[in-house]
Motif scaffolding. Structure first.
Motif, PDB file in Angstrom:
ATOM      1  N   UNK A  71       0.828  -1.212   0.000  1.00  0.00           N
ATOM      2  CA  UNK A  71       0.000   0.000   0.000  1.00  0.00           C
ATOM      3  C   UNK A  71       0.859   1.256   0.000  1.00  0.00           C
ATOM      4  N   UNK A  72       1.930   1.237   0.790  1.00  0.00           N
ATOM      5  CA  UNK A  72       2.791   2.413   0.868  1.00  0.00           C
ATOM      6  C   UNK A  72       3.552   2.652  -0.422  1.00  0.00           C
ATOM      7  N   UNK A  73       4.059   1.590  -1.034  1.00  0.00           N
ATOM      8  CA  UNK A  73       4.885   1.753  -2.229  1.00  0.00           C
ATOM      9  C   UNK A  73       4.076   2.095  -3.473  1.00  0.00           C
ATOM     10  N   UNK A  74       2.795   1.720  -3.509  1.00  0.00           N
ATOM     11  CA  UNK A  74       2.005   2.018  -4.701  1.00  0.00           C
ATOM     12  C   UNK A  74       1.482   3.448  -4.702  1.00  0.00           C
ATOM     13  N   UNK A  75       1.438   4.099  -3.544  1.00  0.00           N
ATOM     14  CA  UNK A  75       0.912   5.453  -3.500  1.00  0.00           C
ATOM     15  C   UNK A  75       2.040   6.470  -3.433  1.00  0.00           C
ATOM     16  N   UNK A  76       1.903   7.522  -4.219  1.00  0.00           N
ATOM     17  CA  UNK A  76       2.850   8.631  -4.164  1.00  0.00           C
ATOM     18  C   UNK A  76       2.297   9.650  -3.179  1.00  0.00           C
ATOM     19  N   UNK A  77       3.067   9.991  -2.211  1.00  0.00           N
ATOM     20  CA  UNK A  77       2.621  10.897  -1.158  1.00  0.00           C
ATOM     21  C   UNK A  77       2.998  12.320  -1.556  1.00  0.00           C
ATOM     22  N   UNK A  78       2.029  13.209  -1.508  1.00  0.00           N
ATOM     23  CA  UNK A  78       2.266  14.618  -1.849  1.00  0.00           C
ATOM     24  C   UNK A  78       2.252  15.424  -0.561  1.00  0.00           C
TER      25      UNK A  78
END
Length: 148
Positions: A71-78
């Motif tokens: 979950x963490x690696x698939x989402x790009x955090x802005x």
């Protein structure tokens, strides 16, 4: 010198562990920084309390850690921060800022003590941070810092 770790120290142990270190390292660094306290016979109750608190915060099994990693690696955090005209931030991005950005993006809850920022993030652009989810699982998170 025998000490009880109160926080996780990379390369040494986790909170609640009893470790044997050289005297100077314990007296001059670990104890003053609050990473450890002196070991005594009566401190066993404190060790048990620290371990109970750690187990409630930790991700218990390997499969859950792998799911959280995905979950963490698939989402790009802005993350938005104040920056000057040259792209340099006024201050730095802290692990607490990263945790709030992950939860705002709909990501899983992460403990800020598990986030490792290699060098301080002081510029806008894309950066990578490491999150230690489990002793065997670490996630690389893409962090996009934009100026405001």
């Amino acid at each position: 010198m025998k000490l009880i770790l109160t926080q996780e120290v990379s390369g040494l142990g986790a909170a609640g562990d009893v470790v044997e270190v050289k005297g100077g390292y314990g007296r001059n660094y670990l104890i003053p920084q609050g990473y450890a306290m002196a070991w005594t016979k009566g401190a066993q109750k404190e060790i048990d309390a620290i371990r109970r608190a750690r187990s409630s915060r930790e991700i218990a099994d390997l499969d859950t850690a792998r799911e959280v990693k995905a979950k963490l690696e698939e989402s790009a955090i802005r993350l938005s921060a104040k920056a000057g005209d040259t792209g340099r931030l006024f201050g730095a991005i802290t692990p607490a800022d990263i945790v709030s950005a992950v939860t705002a993006a709909g990501g899983p809850a992460v403990d800020k003590r598990r986030i490792e920022v290699g060098k301080p993030i002081k510029t806008i652009g894309e950066h990578r941070v490491t999150v230690r989810l489990h002793p065997e699982v670490t996630a690389d998170v893409r962090l996009n810092v934009v100026g405001s």
